[in-house]
Design a protein around this motif. Structure first.
Motif, PDB file in Angstrom:
ATOM      1  N   SER A  15      -3.217   5.063 -18.586  1.00 38.21           N
ATOM      2  CA  SER A  15      -2.721   5.566 -17.301  1.00 38.21           C
ATOM      3  C   SER A  15      -2.999   4.566 -16.178  1.00 38.21           C
ATOM      4  O   SER A  15      -2.156   4.345 -15.306  1.00 38.21           O
ATOM      5  CB  SER A  15      -3.390   6.906 -16.957  1.00 38.21           C
ATOM      6  N   GLN A  40      -3.829  15.038 -17.749  1.00 35.83           N
ATOM      7  CA  GLN A  40      -4.890  14.060 -17.457  1.00 35.83           C
ATOM      8  C   GLN A  40      -4.326  12.746 -16.908  1.00 35.83           C
ATOM      9  O   GLN A  40      -5.040  11.956 -16.325  1.00 35.83           O
ATOM     10  CB  GLN A  40      -5.750  13.803 -18.705  1.00 35.83           C
ATOM     11  N   ASP A  41      -3.016  12.531 -17.086  1.00 34.83           N
ATOM     12  CA  ASP A  41      -2.425  11.266 -16.624  1.00 34.83           C
ATOM     13  C   ASP A  41      -2.093  11.272 -15.135  1.00 34.83           C
ATOM     14  O   ASP A  41      -1.958  10.226 -14.518  1.00 34.83           O
ATOM     15  CB  ASP A  41      -1.132  10.969 -17.405  1.00 34.83           C
ATOM     16  N   GLU A 128       4.032   6.659 -20.854  1.00 34.88           N
ATOM     17  CA  GLU A 128       2.714   6.641 -21.493  1.00 34.88           C
ATOM     18  C   GLU A 128       2.757   7.489 -22.747  1.00 34.88           C
ATOM     19  O   GLU A 128       3.037   8.690 -22.697  1.00 34.88           O
ATOM     20  CB  GLU A 128       1.645   7.169 -20.532  1.00 34.88           C
TER      21      GLU A 128
HETATM   22 MG   LIG Z   1      -3.690   8.681 -19.800  1.00 31.92          MG
END
Ligand SMILES: [Mg+2]
Ligand SMILES: Nc1nc2c(ncn2[C@@H]2O[C@H](COP(=O)(O)OP(=O)(O)O)[C@@H](O)[C@H]2O)c(=O)[nH]1
Length: 245
Positions: A15, A40-41, A128
């Motif tokens: 990230s 979480q990113d 991602e």
């Molecule tokens: Mg990440």
């Protein structure tokens, strides 16, 4: 439009790197769209200053990767931006009409300042992949990516690099080694030497992702792959050859 996939182990720095590449490409005149694979990113993206209009978090079902559903995600995001742009253009026209009336009534015109400008459509995708725990074995990212950037922390165990079938390393266009600031120098050096021995022709770039150190080199390699037609021909040929065998 080119798809750049950032892949690698959980916590490797994907990230953080994606945010840096976003900034780098933006500075070169591109408008990237960032697609993350889990909540979480989001924080690291915002932290790196990614505009919320160009940030999308897709949460894949357990066992699936966002890269497998990416065409739909991209279409949805583009549709959303286009819809919003239509509304903005509509609002601007309505205000113009209103101002014509106000001018006839000698009321003075209202300003367009409060209506945003239509947003530029993204022209490159930064995706991602879901973090993996099992070595670097995951083929989906390679299949999707025009440019595959594989992230590997400097303190990774040598055995993992040496394992057979590490598709994400074997197939990477660019290998980025993160966390060199918190890894003993000899450990980093061993990791980089090992990678260089196995992949002598790949760009292998040690960085401090959190501080953006050497991230300009990563952006540069990506730009090379985006614009050098000879490299693109090579890639197309490689693709054809792998299909033949
Ligand atoms: Mg990440
Ligand atoms: N010291 C240091 N920390 C890093 C570096 N890259 C990432 N991190 C930290 O490692 C953690 C995981 O980073 P993140 O980008 O979320 O990794 P991801 O799970 O692969 O997406 C975060 O706490 C980052 O701040 C680096 O180069 N140096």
């Amino acid at each position: 439009m080119k798809k750049i996939v950032i892949a690698g182990r959980n916590d490797a720095g994907k990230s953080t790197i994606l945010g840096e590449i976003y900034k780098g490409l933006k500075n070169k005149g591109y408008q990237p769209l960032a697609v993350g694979s889990g909540v979480q990113d989001e924080k690291p993206y915002l932290h790196k200053g990614i505009d919320v209009n160009y940030l999308h978090i897709a949460v894949p079902e357990p066992g699936w990767d966002v890269v497998e559903d990416i065409e739909r995600v991209i279409r949805d995001v583009l549709n959303k931006i286009e819809e919003k742009n239509k509304l903005i253009i509509h609002a601007r026209r309505a205000l113009e009409d209103l101002n014509k009336v106000r001018s006839v009534l000698e009321l003075g015109s209202l300003t367009q300042r409060d209506i945003p400008k239509p947003a530029e459509l993204p022209n490159v995708f930064l995706i991602e992949a879901v973090g993996i725990n099992d070595g670097y074995k995951s083929i989906e990212s390679r299949e999707l990516a025009d440019i595959l950037v594989t992230i590997i922390p400097a303190n990774i165990k040598g055995e993992i690099i040496l394992e057979a079938g590490n598709v994400l390393l074997d197939e990477a266009d660019i290998i980025v080694v993160t966390k060199i600031d918190e890894t003993p120098r000899d450990v980093t050096s061993t990791t980089v030497k090992m990678l260089k021995r196995i992949y002598p022709y790949k760009p292998i770039i040690p960085v401090v992702a959190t501080q953006g150190v050497h991230m300009d080199l990563v952006t540069e390699e990506i730009l090379k792959l985006m614009i050098d037609p000879l490299i693109l021909i090579d890639k197309a040929e490689q693709h054809r050859d792998t299909k033949k065998h």
